[in-house]
Every structure is written in C-alpha cells, then in structure tokens.
Scaffold this active site. Structure first.
Site, mmCIF file in Angstrom:
data_model
loop_
_atom_site.group_PDB
_atom_site.id
_atom_site.type_symbol
_atom_site.label_atom_id
_atom_site.label_comp_id
_atom_site.label_asym_id
_atom_site.label_seq_id
_atom_site.Cartn_x
_atom_site.Cartn_y
_atom_site.Cartn_z
ATOM 1 N N LEU A 180 18.764 19.448 -39.134
ATOM 2 C CA LEU A 180 19.305 19.736 -40.392
ATOM 3 C C LEU A 180 19.422 20.960 -41.131
ATOM 4 C CD1 LEU A 180 17.175 16.756 -42.205
ATOM 5 C CD2 LEU A 180 19.534 16.558 -41.264
ATOM 6 N N LYS A 209 23.231 8.940 -45.593
ATOM 7 C CA LYS A 209 22.602 10.188 -44.655
ATOM 8 C C LYS A 209 21.674 9.596 -43.569
ATOM 9 C CE LYS A 209 21.807 14.996 -44.249
ATOM 10 N NZ LYS A 209 21.950 16.345 -45.140
ATOM 11 N N SER A 266 24.986 19.806 -43.520
ATOM 12 C CA SER A 266 24.283 18.698 -42.477
ATOM 13 C C SER A 266 24.709 17.511 -42.874
ATOM 14 C CB SER A 266 22.757 18.871 -42.586
ATOM 15 O OG SER A 266 21.990 18.845 -43.928
ATOM 16 N N SER A 267 25.221 17.266 -44.011
ATOM 17 C CA SER A 267 25.589 15.924 -44.282
ATOM 18 C C SER A 267 27.055 15.640 -43.916
ATOM 19 C CB SER A 267 25.780 15.634 -45.965
ATOM 20 O OG SER A 267 24.616 15.861 -46.536
ATOM 21 N N ILE A 314 20.330 21.646 -48.660
ATOM 22 C CA ILE A 314 19.334 22.919 -49.056
ATOM 23 C C ILE A 314 20.097 24.062 -48.707
ATOM 24 C CG2 ILE A 314 18.933 22.982 -46.309
ATOM 25 C CD1 ILE A 314 15.938 23.369 -47.201
ATOM 26 N N GLY A 315 21.339 23.984 -48.315
ATOM 27 C CA GLY A 315 21.873 25.151 -48.346
ATOM 28 C C GLY A 315 23.514 25.076 -48.582
ATOM 29 N N GLY A 316 24.148 23.979 -48.944
ATOM 30 C CA GLY A 316 25.534 23.743 -48.938
ATOM 31 C C GLY A 316 25.686 22.649 -47.975
ATOM 32 N N SER A 317 24.518 21.661 -47.774
ATOM 33 C CA SER A 317 24.536 20.808 -46.790
ATOM 34 C C SER A 317 25.475 19.560 -47.246
ATOM 35 C CB SER A 317 23.196 19.980 -46.470
ATOM 36 O OG SER A 317 22.563 21.061 -45.695
#
Length: 576
Positions: free
Chosen positions: A189, A140, A215-216, A236-239
C-alpha cells in the site's frame, strides 16, 4: 353441301377463335396470378424488411439506452430512479456486474467479486429509505468484508479472512448500498503504482501502457472505465487522489478522523505522524458529497464513538458565496509537468471570471517538511515493518527500487546521504530521513515538529486570508516502473495527510500535443536524478486526463467539496 361446308368452316373458325380467346384468357390469368404472386412476395419482403428495420432500430436504441445508463447516468439520477421504482436494484447490480467483468479482463483491476451481493438483493428493500438504496459500490481490497481476505498485496496476509465487515462497509449496507467487488492495490500500500505478486498489475483505462496510480488504483481504473459508479478507497499520501488524477475521475480525502478507520487494514498500523483517511471516489463531485452524507450518519457514530458526531452540512455544500482562493503552481520541491501547470492556470482564470478572488500561496518550508516530517514520519522505523511484511513472498517489480535502500544499515544510509549532499541535496535529505528515528525521545520530538508545522501552516493560511486552496496534483499517468523510482513526487498530495487537511481531485483537461512536446524540455527544480526520471515517467501522455487539487482547513470537508463542485461546473461550462 357448300352451305354446310361454310357452316362447318365457320364453326371451326369459332372453335379456333374460342381456343385463342381461351388461351389468351388463360395467359392473362396466369400473368395476373404471376403478377399477384410477385406483388404478394414483394409485399411480404417489404413487411419482413420493415420488421427487420424495426428490430435493428430497437436493438440500436436499446444499446444506446444501456450505454447511456452504464456510462452517463449520474448517481443522483440513479438513486432517484431506484427510489421511484423505474429501476430495480437487481437491474442495476447485474448491469454493473457485467460491466465490471468486462472491464477487469482489460484492466486487471479487481481482486474478487463479493458474491454475497446477490444474496443482499433479497433483503435490500428493507433499507429502501437509505441514501444509497440499490447503489452498487466497489471497495478497496484492504477494507474488511466478512469471510474475505484483506491482504494489502502481501503474501503473509493471505488466507486470513475477516471475521466481520469494516465499519464503513456496515454503514454502506445500512444505507442500502450493495458492495459487490474488491479492487486491486500495490504491494504494501505504500506506493502510488498498482501491482502486487498476488493479483498482478492494474493498467490505466485511458492508456494500457500507463499505470492507474495507487494505492487505490483498482478503484480508479474500475470507476474510470465505467465499471463502478461509486468506490471507497483510502489515502495516506495521495492514494485516493493520485489514481483519481491518473484515471480522470473525482476523489476525496476527508479530514483525518472524519470517517471511521475500523476494519481497514494497513501495513503501518500505529504510525501517527501522517494519518490515513478513507474516502469516496466517483465520476462527479455530487456523488462524493452524497456518499459523505450517507456515511456521516448516526449508525457510524454509534459503531465508532471515536469519530466526531458531525453530520454532513448540506447548507455549506450548496453555498454560492464568492470565495477567496489561494493558488499554487509550483511548491519549489517538485516542478509540475506542463499539463499540471496549465491545468492550474486555466482553472484560476475560470474562477476569476466567475467572481472569486485568487491569492498567490506557497506552502511554508516544503524542503524541510518532505524529508523531515513526511518521509521520517511514515518511515520512523527505517522501513523495518514493511520489510518484515514482505518476507515469505516475492517483492513486486514496481516496489523493488523503492524498498531496496530500506534494508541498508543505518551507517550506510548516513554515509550515502553525506556523499550525495554537495551535488544532490534533495536526494541526500531523503536518504538521511530513511534512517528513521532512533529513540522514543526522537519520535516524540518528530511528533512535536509535526504539530508545530501544522500550526505554522494554518497561521500562514490565515495571513493570506483564504477560504480554500487550488493546488496541482501529480499527473498525467506515469509509464510503468517509474512510481517506485520517484517517491519524491507525492509531495503535492502527502503534505495534506500530514496537515490533516481535507483535499480532493477534479479532472479539468487532457494532455495536449503541446504539453507532450514541452515535457521534452522539462528540467525540474533541482535538476537531479529524480527530475530526469520525471520527464520520462510522463512522456507520451497525449489524451490522458489532467486534474487539479482542492484543499480546505481541517473539518471543513463540505467547503472543500463545494469548491470542487465549483471547479467542476466552471470547467463544464467552458467546454460548452
């Protein structure tokens, strides 16, 4: 005289006969020669055709072999062939490099090729004992790689190349892996789309009218299209998990703190309520497990002593003991889409048929946890830090609606929250949370509230007497521009960042025509603005991947991966 005449006539007749015979013989000879030439020509043409057929067949077989190698060879098979020498690191790197370049033209998923990977080929044999010897790995964009930027998609971070590799990149190299490309991210992000003003929009490998997630998202798209075998993202939240769901691959978020974060850039450095975790992304669960085994080594524990020295427990991963599994279909906050709910029901049935025990589960106080713990935790500063990072450059279209209210003064946020409360309580609560915390004492109280919630959730988990949890994950892939409008939908993934629980995603199905039809009747749990948007976000999704999420308690990463593997195998068996 008569006698002489007769003799002469006879001679003349013999000459004519001889001439005729000679002519006939010449004709026959010519015919024989002609027939011979024709036959020889036919033979030559047959030989040429056989040669062409052999060439076509060999090319076709070679194409099939390359296609199978590029798309079907699992990482465990690849590492085995690299170890025994039937494949070389050069062959593998150049093959995936070629595929990555092709994929990027279609999906815009890469931010730059790491040309140093070609130099690494010269020395990679010194790491032949490494678990990832010769394996090309995509990383990433926010992972530090010496002499390359980690912009997080914001202009202010451009032209600030890393002075050294991140810890995980260094460990990958020590294990023989070859980082070869950096992949795209959303601006800042803090989004589950994948677009920024520097590198543009990444599209979904299964449908170019859909987002790859974030974000990934660059990792999800590249691996989903077969351009990379193994990638490293952060969550961080499902990235990691949302792009895995959208792109039809596997992704794993370990327990917070299990892998080193040193050298991984973030916009919200210092934010502690909702911790981020780096983790692997790949086509199958075994690849995730192998990557975790490789990373959880003495070298990482030495480079980052803050990481607990816990090597990967292969015995737990290979266990076949029946499990008690909690299952969740609807958490009461965001109603799952038809395909999300169907995925859980179908996997639940497969698990029961396999001898596991399934127990209903409902996360405690989710309507409180989302605004007061998740949103207020990540945006404790009211969004100030992100807004500062966005200065000096354009705001990406996928982020504009999300960050627009961040700039409102606190009094206006509170006023909007008050006015929305009677009709739209969910939106009202989030607007209130956008105010952030106002003092150090309030921040400490917020941290204490998170600690209390973690304890309460573990106590409820234990009361259900479950080993692991089967949960929905947001999907299918959204149409463009909706991720920034429906930030509420990350509740199914972000809750496990707050709890620090390990969680992973496994693809189990695809969206059907019936699913698409049922979306038209989607109402939502609140029937508010976000629920109306959700229906449009996932429309026209037929054929897109459908996934489920597997969760375990903190530090039980191997058990979580073992559960993911169980789901993966049962789904494969059911398809056969």
């Amino acid at each position: 005289m008569e006698h002489v005449k007769e003799l002469l006539c006879g001679v003349e007749l013999d000459r004519r006969a001889a001439a005729l015979l000679t002519g006939a013989a010449c004709g026959v000879g010519a015919l024989v020669v002609l027939v011979g030439k024709v036959s020889s020509h036919q033979t030559a043409m047959e030989k040429i055709q056989r040669a062409r057929n052999r060439r076509s067949e060999s090319l076709q077989r070679a194409e099939e072999a390359v296609r199978r190698y590029k798309e079907s060879l699992s990482m465990s098979e690849l590492t085995k062939q690299l170890k025994d020498g039937s494949l070389t690191p050069d062959d593998v790197l150049y093959t995936y490099m070629e595929k990555t370049l092709e994929t990027n033209k279609k999906l815009n998923c890469c931010t730059g090729i790491l040309l140093e990977s070609f130099d690494q080929l010269k020395t990679v044999t010194s790491n032949k004992d490494g678990l990832l010897y010769g394996v090309p790995v995509s990383i990433k964009e926010n992972f530090a790689y010496k002499n390359h930027d980690s912009t997080c998609g914001v202009v202010i971070n451009l032209h600030q190349p890393a002075e050294k590799d991140s810890v995980l990149v260094e460990v990958l190299k020590r294990q023989g892996a070859i980082p070869f490309v950096k992949t795209n991210i959303p601006q800042g992000l803090l989004s589950y789309d994948c677009s920024n003003p520097i590198y543009g929009q990444t599209v979904n490998p299964h449908n170019h009218k859909k987002t790859s997630g974030g974000s990934s998202g660059g990792e999800g798209a590249l691996i989903g299209a077969g351009g990379s075998l193994l990638g490293i993202g952060s969550d961080i939240g499902g990235s990691i998990r949302i792009p895995a769901s959208f792109c039809g691959i596997c992704g794993f978020k370990p327990t917070a703190g299990r892998l080193s974060l040193q050298g991984i850039s973030s916009i919200y450095r210092g934010q502690k309520s909702v911790p981020s975790s780096p983790g692997p992304m790949a086509k199958d669960v075994d690849s995730l497990a192998l990557c975790m085994q490789a990373l959880l080594c003495d070298h990482m524990f030495y480079l980052d002593p803050t990481v607990p020295p816990m090597p990967f427990n292969m015995q737990i991963y290979h266990s076949s003991k029946p499990l008690r599994i909690g299952y969740l279909i609807d958490d009461g906050y965001t109603q799952p889409t038809p395909s999300m709910a169907r995925g859980i029901r179908e996997v639940k049935a497969l698990l029961e048929q396999a001898g596991h025990t399934l127990v209903p589960y409902s996360p405690p106080k989710i309507n409180y946890a989302v605004p007061d713990l998740l949103v207020k935790g990540v945006l404790a500063d009211g969004g100030y830090t992100l807004l500062q990072k966005l200065k000096g450059g354009p705001v990406d279209s996928c982020l504009k609606e999300q960050v627009f209210p961040y700039s409102f003064p606190t009094w206006l946020k509170k006023t909007i929250s008050f006015l929305l409360r009677p009709m739209f309580p969910r939106v009202s609560a989030v607007f209130s949370a956008l105010c952030g915390v106002g003092s150090v004492q309030e921040l400490w109280q917020q941290h204490a509230d998170v600690e209390d919630y973690i304890r309460e959730t573990i106590a409820y988990w234990r009361s259900c007497n479950i080993d692991v949890l089967l949960s929905p994950v947001i999907g299918p892939a959204f149409n463009f521009s909706y991720c920034g409008k429906i930030t509420s939908a990350v509740n199914y993934t972000m809750i496990y960042n707050l709890l620090t629980f390990p969680a992973g995603v496994v693809p189990v199905s695809t969206v059907t025509a019936k699913d698409d039809e049922e979306v038209k009747h989607y109402k939502g749990n609140y029937q508010d603005h976000w629920d109306k948007l959700m229906k449009h976000a996932v429309s026209a999704g037929e054929g897109l991947p459908v996934a489920v999420q597997c969760v375990a308690l903190p530090w039980q990463d191997e058990l979580c991966l073992r559960f993911m593997k169980e789901v993966e195998q049962l789904v494969k068996q059911s398809r056969k």
